[in-house]
Each structure stands twice: as structure tokens, then as C-alpha cells.
Design a protein around this motif. Structure first.
Motif, PDB file in Angstrom:
ATOM      1  N   LEU A 142      -7.429  10.611   2.174  1.00 28.26           N
ATOM      2  CA  LEU A 142      -6.890   9.514   1.370  1.00 28.26           C
ATOM      3  C   LEU A 142      -6.552  10.105   0.011  1.00 28.26           C
ATOM      4  O   LEU A 142      -7.424  10.628  -0.688  1.00 28.26           O
ATOM      5  CB  LEU A 142      -7.926   8.386   1.218  1.00 28.26           C
ATOM      6  N   SER A 143      -5.290  10.032  -0.363  1.00 27.98           N
ATOM      7  CA  SER A 143      -4.853  10.660  -1.604  1.00 27.98           C
ATOM      8  C   SER A 143      -4.079   9.670  -2.459  1.00 27.98           C
ATOM      9  O   SER A 143      -3.624   8.635  -1.987  1.00 27.98           O
ATOM     10  CB  SER A 143      -3.979  11.891  -1.297  1.00 27.98           C
ATOM     11  N   ALA A 144      -3.957  10.010  -3.733  1.00 29.01           N
ATOM     12  CA  ALA A 144      -3.174   9.183  -4.660  1.00 29.01           C
ATOM     13  C   ALA A 144      -2.645  10.073  -5.763  1.00 29.01           C
ATOM     14  O   ALA A 144      -3.283  11.056  -6.153  1.00 29.01           O
ATOM     15  CB  ALA A 144      -4.032   8.063  -5.243  1.00 29.01           C
ATOM     16  N   GLY A 145      -1.457   9.721  -6.270  1.00 31.01           N
ATOM     17  CA  GLY A 145      -0.841  10.520  -7.323  1.00 31.01           C
ATOM     18  C   GLY A 145      -1.305  10.130  -8.712  1.00 31.01           C
ATOM     19  O   GLY A 145      -1.255  10.945  -9.633  1.00 31.01           O
ATOM     20  N   LEU A 203      -6.777   0.768  11.115  1.00 33.46           N
ATOM     21  CA  LEU A 203      -7.347   1.933  10.438  1.00 33.46           C
ATOM     22  C   LEU A 203      -6.294   2.911   9.941  1.00 33.46           C
ATOM     23  O   LEU A 203      -6.605   3.798   9.147  1.00 33.46           O
ATOM     24  CB  LEU A 203      -8.312   2.665  11.390  1.00 33.46           C
ATOM     25  N   THR A 204      -5.068   2.780  10.387  1.00 34.58           N
ATOM     26  CA  THR A 204      -4.025   3.715   9.952  1.00 34.58           C
ATOM     27  C   THR A 204      -2.920   3.008   9.163  1.00 34.58           C
ATOM     28  O   THR A 204      -1.861   3.594   8.949  1.00 34.58           O
ATOM     29  CB  THR A 204      -3.403   4.404  11.175  1.00 34.58           C
ATOM     30  N   ALA A 249      -1.366   8.133   1.817  1.00 34.21           N
ATOM     31  CA  ALA A 249      -1.127   8.106   0.376  1.00 34.21           C
ATOM     32  C   ALA A 249      -1.315   6.677  -0.129  1.00 34.21           C
ATOM     33  O   ALA A 249      -0.747   5.739   0.418  1.00 34.21           O
ATOM     34  CB  ALA A 249       0.276   8.608   0.059  1.00 34.21           C
ATOM     35  N   LEU A 250      -2.104   6.529  -1.174  1.00 33.74           N
ATOM     36  CA  LEU A 250      -2.420   5.211  -1.717  1.00 33.74           C
ATOM     37  C   LEU A 250      -1.857   5.051  -3.116  1.00 33.74           C
ATOM     38  O   LEU A 250      -1.651   6.019  -3.851  1.00 33.74           O
ATOM     39  CB  LEU A 250      -3.940   5.018  -1.769  1.00 33.74           C
ATOM     40  N   SER A 251      -1.613   3.794  -3.463  1.00 33.99           N
ATOM     41  CA  SER A 251      -1.262   3.416  -4.831  1.00 33.99           C
ATOM     42  C   SER A 251      -2.347   2.497  -5.358  1.00 33.99           C
ATOM     43  O   SER A 251      -3.052   1.840  -4.574  1.00 33.99           O
ATOM     44  CB  SER A 251       0.092   2.699  -4.861  1.00 33.99           C
ATOM     45  N   PRO A 252      -2.516   2.428  -6.673  1.00 33.19           N
ATOM     46  CA  PRO A 252      -3.554   1.550  -7.230  1.00 33.19           C
ATOM     47  C   PRO A 252      -3.411   0.119  -6.718  1.00 33.19           C
ATOM     48  O   PRO A 252      -2.309  -0.421  -6.634  1.00 33.19           O
ATOM     49  CB  PRO A 252      -3.314   1.644  -8.739  1.00 33.19           C
ATOM     50  N   GLY A 253      -4.550  -0.470  -6.352  1.00 33.39           N
ATOM     51  CA  GLY A 253      -4.557  -1.840  -5.863  1.00 33.39           C
ATOM     52  C   GLY A 253      -4.408  -1.962  -4.366  1.00 33.39           C
ATOM     53  O   GLY A 253      -4.563  -3.059  -3.812  1.00 33.39           O
ATOM     54  N   LEU A 280     -11.550  12.568   0.533  1.00 30.32           N
ATOM     55  CA  LEU A 280     -10.883  11.977  -0.621  1.00 30.32           C
ATOM     56  C   LEU A 280     -10.146  13.037  -1.431  1.00 30.32           C
ATOM     57  O   LEU A 280     -10.654  14.144  -1.647  1.00 30.32           O
ATOM     58  CB  LEU A 280     -11.904  11.275  -1.519  1.00 30.32           C
ATOM     59  N   ASP A 281      -8.958  12.691  -1.863  1.00 31.24           N
ATOM     60  CA  ASP A 281      -8.182  13.554  -2.753  1.00 31.24           C
ATOM     61  C   ASP A 281      -7.566  12.638  -3.807  1.00 31.24           C
ATOM     62  O   ASP A 281      -6.365  12.364  -3.802  1.00 31.24           O
ATOM     63  CB  ASP A 281      -7.109  14.311  -1.975  1.00 31.24           C
TER      64      ASP A 281
END
Length: 297
Positions: free
Chosen positions: A30-33, A103-104, A57-61, A74-75
Motif C-alpha cells: 500500500l503506497s501513497a505519494g 480486498l483489491t 496506490a492510495l490518496s489521502p482519505g 506499507l510504503d
């Protein structure tokens, strides 16, 4: 915490996500910029590992479900904060294939449901930890209900249900009750424990259907007893034996609740139903004898 729900709030990125095991070396990430707050839902209790999982790839929220038995790594950048809801698979009430899809598929903060639920769940996570126990339990019930609704919507299961259909969890509970009707120890406590939920939440599920757990168990037992008394093949069984077969420990008690439900005693039902069955067979035999000559002519 009640309801089989645990909530973990972090002010910094943890080394690993809450779960039963450490991430596998080949686990997806799970990563985020950018930093910010991320809402994660760990599903525990016999969940399936996603097939060839890809990094997410995740974004805030965003709201992201993950398998707590096979957690991702986690990244995330510094400044990221996590609010993690750990919930049982049973509470979500989804079949295995539907759960794999959840889950995906993270829920974007910019989506319709994400925009509605992300801020609500975030505030709820902060409030539960500082609330009195009775308020915390009610908030936990709301969280589980919302997460189950969100998971059902994301899995596509909601589109296959008719309006007013029972929740997947309640349907599983009703099937469990049917399988265990002969057990005289069947109780709300036993049912709740088997589904990893609190007794209070179990009662709430039945309350939404205008029914209590105890009344439903008794109703289903009476229906099975009435069916057994009707079948001539079981006519040699005593009424007490039929009652005991379906979890009634006291024959007098069974007779009282049977009369209250159907307006006659078990013996009266057996005689009345048996007479109707014989009359119906006589009618069918007579019709067959009249029909046979017509077929031969």
C-alpha cells in the motif's frame, strides 16, 4: 471493544499493519505519494489471500480493505496517519469471491460513497476511544454496519439483492439457526459467538426485522414439529419424542406454546391433519379410478 471490532489510530506510519501475521516478503504494497490520513479496514478470521495481488496506490482519505491474515506491506511517506478498523469476516457477511473483490478495490475519497463515509468513519474512530462504554458500543455498531454496507456495495453483491432483502450476515445467521434447531442449548449467546458478533448486535439485527432471537428459534422449532406430526411416516413417534427432536426439553411446555401458536394441541393437530391427509388420498384414488377407464376407451 464490542462487536468484534478494534480501532487503531496512529500519528505516524507504523512498521506494519495490525494483523495476525507479519507481511510476507512477496506481499503487495500500500503506497501513497503524499502524506495525509488513510482509512484501512483489516478483515480477519479466515479471509482468502488475494490472487496475485498488485500494489495499491492510495490518496489521502481513501478507504482500503485488506486481509488481516495476509497483510500488505506499507510504503507511505512521513506525515501519513492511519485509522485502522479491524473487523471480522462474519460481520461483513460476504461470500469468499465477493470478499476477494473488496480486498483489491480501495474506495476513493472522491467517490460518492467515499465522500460520504470517509469523514464520518474518521470522526467515529476518534470519538469511540474517548466515549463511555455504552456510547462506544453504539458507535461500534454503526461502524460495523457502515463497513458491511460499503463492502457489499464494492463487491457488487448489492445489485443482486431484491429491495428489502435481508443482510448477508442475517441470512447466514438464519441458516445457522436452522442447522442447530435440535440443540436445546441454542441461544443468543451461542449464535453471537459463532458469528463473532456481540449479543447486543445480534438482537439489533433481529429487531430490524420486527422479531426477537428467542421468538424466531421457537417459531422455527414449532414449524418443524408441526411438519413432523403431519407426516404419517413419523406417526409412531410420541409427541414428546417429536418435541425433543427439535430442542424442546419439556413436553408440557411444548404443548402450551404449540396451542398458543396454532390454536390446538399437538395431538389435535396430528389427528386433524391426519384425517385431512387420508381424505385427500381417498379423493386422489377415486379420481384415478374414474380416469383409468376414460384413458382405455
Amino acid at each position: 471493544m464490542p462487536m468484534g471490532l478494534d480501532i487503531v489510530v496512529t500519528d505516524a506510519v507504523p512498521v506494519r499493519l495490525p494483523g495476525e501475521r507479519l507481511p510476507h516478503p512477496d506481499a503487495h504494497r500500500l503506497s501513497a505519494g503524499v502524506g495525509g490520513e488513510f482509512l484501512l479496514v483489516g478483515v480477519r478470521g479466515g479471509t482468502p489471500a488475494p490472487e496475485t495481488p498488485a500494489d495499491i496506490a492510495l490518496s489521502p482519505g481513501d478507504i482500503c480493505f485488506y486481509d488481516a491474515d495476509h497483510p500488505p506491506s506499507l510504503d507511505l511517506p512521513e506525515g501519513a496517519r492511519l485509522k485502522v478498523f479491524l473487523v471480522s469476516r462474519e460481520a461483513l457477511g460476504l461470500p469468499e469471491q465477493a470478499l476477494r473483490r473488496v480486498l483489491t478495490a480501495p474506495v476513493s475519497r472522491s467517490s460518492r460513497l467515499g465522500g460520504l463515509l470517509s469523514p464520518f468513519l474518521s470522526e467515529l474512530a476518534d470519538t469511540v476511544s474517548v466515549s463511555p462504554p455504552e456510547i462506544g458500543e453504539m458507535l461500534s455498531w454503526n461502524a460495523v454496519n457502515l463497513l458491511a454496507t460499503l463492502a457489499t456495495e464494492r463487491s457488487g453483491e448489492a445489485s443482486s439483492e431484491a429491495p428489502g432483502a435481508q443482510s448477508p450476515l442475517l441470512s447466514r445467521i438464519l441458516r445457522y439457526v436452522d442447522r442447530h434447531l435440535p440443540d436445546p442449548d441454542l441461544s443468543p449467546e451461542v449464535i453471537a459467538a459463532a458469528h463473532h458478533i456481540s449479543v447486543r448486535y445480534l438482537h439489533k439485527l433481529f429487531q430490524d426485522e420486527d422479531m426477537t432471537v428467542g421468538r424466531w428459534i421457537q417459531r422455527r422449532r414449532l414449524e418443524e414439529c408441526r411438519r413432523d406430526l403431519l407426516h404419517r411416516i413419523r406417526g409412531r413417534r410420541t409427541i414428546a419424542a417429536v418435541a425433543a427432536r427439535w430442542g424442546f426439553l419439556s413436553a408440557p411446555h411444548f404443548s402450551r406454546v404449540f396451542r398458543a401458536a396454532y390454536g390446538m394441541s399437538p395431538s389435535e393437530w396430528r389427528e386433524t391433519a391426519g384425517g385431512r391427509s387420508r381424505a385427500l388420498r381417498d379423493q386422489q384414488s377415486c379420481a384415478g379410478s374414474q380416469l383409468a377407464p376414460a384413458l382405455r376407451s
